[in-house]
Design a protein around this motif. Structure first.
Motif, short mmCIF file in Angstrom:
data_model
loop_
_atom_site.label_atom_id
_atom_site.label_comp_id
_atom_site.label_asym_id
_atom_site.label_seq_id
_atom_site.Cartn_x
_atom_site.Cartn_y
_atom_site.Cartn_z
N ALA A 180 30.92 75.26 106.44
CA ALA A 180 30.11 76.47 106.69
C ALA A 180 30.90 77.64 106.11
CB ALA A 180 29.86 76.66 108.17
N ILE A 181 30.30 78.35 105.18
CA ILE A 181 30.95 79.51 104.56
C ILE A 181 30.38 80.76 105.23
CG2 ILE A 181 31.32 80.78 102.38
CD1 ILE A 181 32.46 78.09 101.91
N THR A 182 31.23 81.56 105.86
CA THR A 182 30.75 82.75 106.58
C THR A 182 31.58 83.95 106.13
OG1 THR A 182 32.25 82.26 108.38
CG2 THR A 182 30.03 81.40 108.59
N ALA A 183 31.44 84.30 104.86
CA ALA A 183 32.33 85.29 104.26
C ALA A 183 31.55 86.51 103.76
CB ALA A 183 33.11 84.64 103.13
N GLY A 184 30.48 86.90 104.46
CA GLY A 184 29.70 88.08 104.08
C GLY A 184 29.17 87.92 102.65
N GLY A 185 29.26 89.02 101.87
CA GLY A 185 28.78 89.00 100.48
C GLY A 185 29.49 87.93 99.65
N HIS A 186 30.74 87.63 100.00
CA HIS A 186 31.50 86.61 99.26
C HIS A 186 30.81 85.24 99.37
CE1 HIS A 186 35.19 89.07 98.70
NE2 HIS A 186 34.71 89.67 99.75
N SER A 187 30.05 85.03 100.46
CA SER A 187 29.39 83.73 100.63
C SER A 187 28.45 83.45 99.47
CB SER A 187 28.58 83.69 101.93
OG SER A 187 29.43 83.81 103.03
N LEU A 188 27.78 84.51 98.98
CA LEU A 188 26.85 84.30 97.86
C LEU A 188 27.63 83.97 96.58
CD1 LEU A 188 24.00 84.21 96.71
CD2 LEU A 188 24.11 86.68 96.34
N MET A 189 28.78 84.64 96.41
CA MET A 189 29.61 84.35 95.22
C MET A 189 30.06 82.88 95.25
SD MET A 189 33.03 86.32 93.98
CE MET A 189 34.17 85.47 95.04
N ILE A 190 30.45 82.42 96.43
CA ILE A 190 30.93 81.03 96.57
C ILE A 190 29.75 80.07 96.38
CG2 ILE A 190 32.02 79.39 98.19
CD1 ILE A 190 33.41 82.02 99.41
N ALA A 191 28.58 80.45 96.93
CA ALA A 191 27.37 79.60 96.77
C ALA A 191 27.05 79.45 95.28
CB ALA A 191 26.19 80.24 97.50
N LYS A 192 27.14 80.56 94.55
CA LYS A 192 26.82 80.52 93.12
C LYS A 192 27.78 79.59 92.37
CE LYS A 192 24.22 84.72 92.33
NZ LYS A 192 24.06 85.91 91.48
N SER A 193 29.06 79.57 92.82
CA SER A 193 30.04 78.71 92.13
C SER A 193 29.68 77.23 92.30
CB SER A 193 31.46 79.00 92.64
OG SER A 193 31.64 78.39 93.91
N LEU A 194 28.83 76.94 93.32
CA LEU A 194 28.40 75.55 93.54
C LEU A 194 26.97 75.32 93.05
CD1 LEU A 194 29.88 74.99 97.11
CD2 LEU A 194 30.51 73.70 95.09
N GLY A 195 26.40 76.34 92.41
CA GLY A 195 25.05 76.18 91.84
C GLY A 195 23.92 76.57 92.77
N TYR A 196 24.23 77.19 93.92
CA TYR A 196 23.17 77.64 94.84
C TYR A 196 22.92 79.14 94.66
CZ TYR A 196 24.13 73.27 97.32
OH TYR A 196 24.30 71.95 97.63
N GLY A 197 21.70 79.57 94.95
CA GLY A 197 21.37 81.00 94.97
C GLY A 197 21.50 81.68 93.62
N LEU A 198 21.27 80.91 92.54
CA LEU A 198 21.49 81.50 91.21
C LEU A 198 20.46 82.58 90.88
CD1 LEU A 198 22.50 78.29 89.20
CD2 LEU A 198 23.99 80.02 90.23
N ASP A 199 19.31 82.58 91.58
CA ASP A 199 18.30 83.61 91.32
C ASP A 199 18.46 84.80 92.28
OD1 ASP A 199 17.62 82.14 93.54
OD2 ASP A 199 15.47 82.47 93.31
N LEU A 200 19.62 84.87 92.94
CA LEU A 200 19.84 85.97 93.90
C LEU A 200 20.95 86.89 93.43
CD1 LEU A 200 19.78 83.88 97.22
CD2 LEU A 200 17.84 85.02 96.09
N SER A 201 20.84 88.16 93.79
CA SER A 201 21.93 89.13 93.58
C SER A 201 22.19 89.80 94.92
CB SER A 201 21.51 90.20 92.57
OG SER A 201 21.33 89.62 91.32
N VAL A 202 23.13 90.72 94.92
CA VAL A 202 23.42 91.37 96.19
C VAL A 202 23.53 92.88 96.01
CG1 VAL A 202 25.95 91.16 96.06
CG2 VAL A 202 24.84 91.10 98.27
N LEU A 203 22.96 93.59 96.97
CA LEU A 203 23.12 95.04 97.01
C LEU A 203 24.02 95.30 98.21
CD1 LEU A 203 21.83 97.23 95.28
CD2 LEU A 203 20.11 97.55 97.03
N SER A 204 25.16 95.95 97.94
CA SER A 204 26.13 96.16 99.00
C SER A 204 25.91 97.55 99.59
CB SER A 204 27.52 96.06 98.34
OG SER A 204 28.49 95.71 99.23
N MET A 205 25.35 97.60 100.82
CA MET A 205 25.00 98.90 101.40
C MET A 205 26.11 99.35 102.36
SD MET A 205 22.20 99.60 99.92
CE MET A 205 21.68 101.06 100.76
N ALA A 206 26.83 100.40 101.96
CA ALA A 206 27.94 100.88 102.77
C ALA A 206 27.45 101.85 103.84
CB ALA A 206 28.95 101.58 101.89
N GLY A 207 27.93 101.67 105.06
CA GLY A 207 27.51 102.55 106.15
C GLY A 207 28.67 103.36 106.69
#
Ligand SMILES: Cc1cc2nc3c(=O)[nH]c(=O)nc-3n(C[C@H](O)[C@H](O)[C@H](O)COP(=O)(O)OP(=O)(O)OC[C@H]3O[C@@H](n4cnc5c(N)ncnc54)[C@H](O)[C@@H]3O)c2cc1C
Length: 286
Positions: free
Chosen positions: A61-88
């Protein structure tokens, strides 16, 4: 604590989970300050390389915030997704609230509505926020995550087109512009007080303070197929692997996530272990 809910110190809660887990299973391995460098599927196991050595596991289980998507992409998942990082960012005042009070959520916006609540460690301070502005980092106040942000965002034309489609929506454009102003010195406080007065009509300008260095980012998923911002929770599930990107509404849903993830992990492990749902519900669900 009120009859309607509790204020939770999530740091203490996670420490207590670790203490309890150690009692149940003294041999459990907890590796803090350990950075995942790469992950690969070899046969039916994942090989996780970190800055402190290599691990192998049948389920991850990868629970690394925005990094989770980067790690998912390295395994071929979520390739049609990007991320908008909204700072509060947040403002504080002396005590004016006894519990959390939300303003009304705008249906079109996937970001948390402005709310006020007592500081978890000091009820004499009331905190208001978050403001929300896009930044090009996966983690706030961590410039080292600038490159990782773009790696996660993607370099093709498709994410850029999605970004334009999202940002030129009138409601979002006005919202982002206003939120940029809220973080500015002098003018920010004078504009943001109008939002706070929806919660505390009598609050005075002299009572408000912008808090430097406090805040984080909320990784919000951009779908490059629909060219839209995705609302709510962001989670991907793959071959014996889960990627948690954004919990929704936030930390308060962490135990709900733990519940569904544990059930999923048991399924991945093919009945070799069991999850005592009744005990979980008895302890943690009202
Ligand atoms: C000031 C503030 C107030 C908030 N108040 C509330 C609130 O009142 N209620 C609420 O519900 N939510 C609140 N939130 C939101 C809440 O904090 C987040 O929703 C929550 O922390 C998300 O948890 P997470 O575990 O998914 O991600 P994170 O807390 O972002 O944790 C991800 C972790 O992964 C680590 N990581 C990243 N990459 C790697 C890697 N390669 N290897 C190893 N580790 C890695 C990061 O260092 C980080 O520690 C607040 C946020 C802020 C900033």
């Amino acid at each position: 604590m009120t009859e309607d809910g509790y204020t939770v110190d999530f740091k203490r809660l996670s420490h207590s989970f670790v203490d309890c887990a150690k009692i149940e299973n003294p041999g459990i391995g907890i590796h803090l300050d350990t950075k995942l460098l790469t992950i690969a599927k070899v046969g039916d196991r994942y090989i996780v390389k970190t800055n402190k050595g290599e691990f192998s596991a049948p389920v991850v289980a990868i629970t690394a915030g925005g990094h989770s998507l980067m790690i998912a992409k390295s395994l071929g998942y979520g390739l049609d997704l990007s991320v908008l990082s909204m700072a509060g960012s947040f403002y504080t005042s002396p005590k004016v609230l006894n519990g959390k009070v939300y303003t009304i959520q705008m249906a079109k916006l996937p970001f948390a509505a402005i709310h006020g609540d007592p500081e978890v460690h000091n009820e004499n301070v009331t905190r208001f926020g978050p403001t929300a502005k896009p930044i090009f980092q996966l983690e706030r106040f961590n410039m080292a995550t600038f490159t990782e942000y773009w790696k996660t965002f993607g370099f093709g034309l498709s994410p850029i087109l999605s970004l334009f489609n999202i940002i030129f929506d009138k409601v979002l454009l006005v919202y982002v512009f206003k939120n940029f102003l809220y973080d500015l010195p002098y003018i920010g406080k004078r504009l943001f007080i109008k939002e706070i007065r929806m919660i505390v009509p009598t609050i005075k300008l002299s009572e408000l303070k912008f808090v430097r260095g406090l805040g984080g980012t909320r990784p919000q998923i951009v779908n490059n197929t629909t060219r839209k911002l995705e609302m709510g929770e962001a989670k991907l599930s793959g071959d014996n692997i889960i990627f948690n990107i954004t919990p929704s509404p936030g930390a308060s849903t962490c135990l709900g996530n733990a519940y569904t993830d544990t059930a999923k992990i048991m399924e991945f492990l093919g009945g070799k272990f069991s999850f005592n749902k009744e005990a979980f519900e008895k302890d943690l669900i009202k």
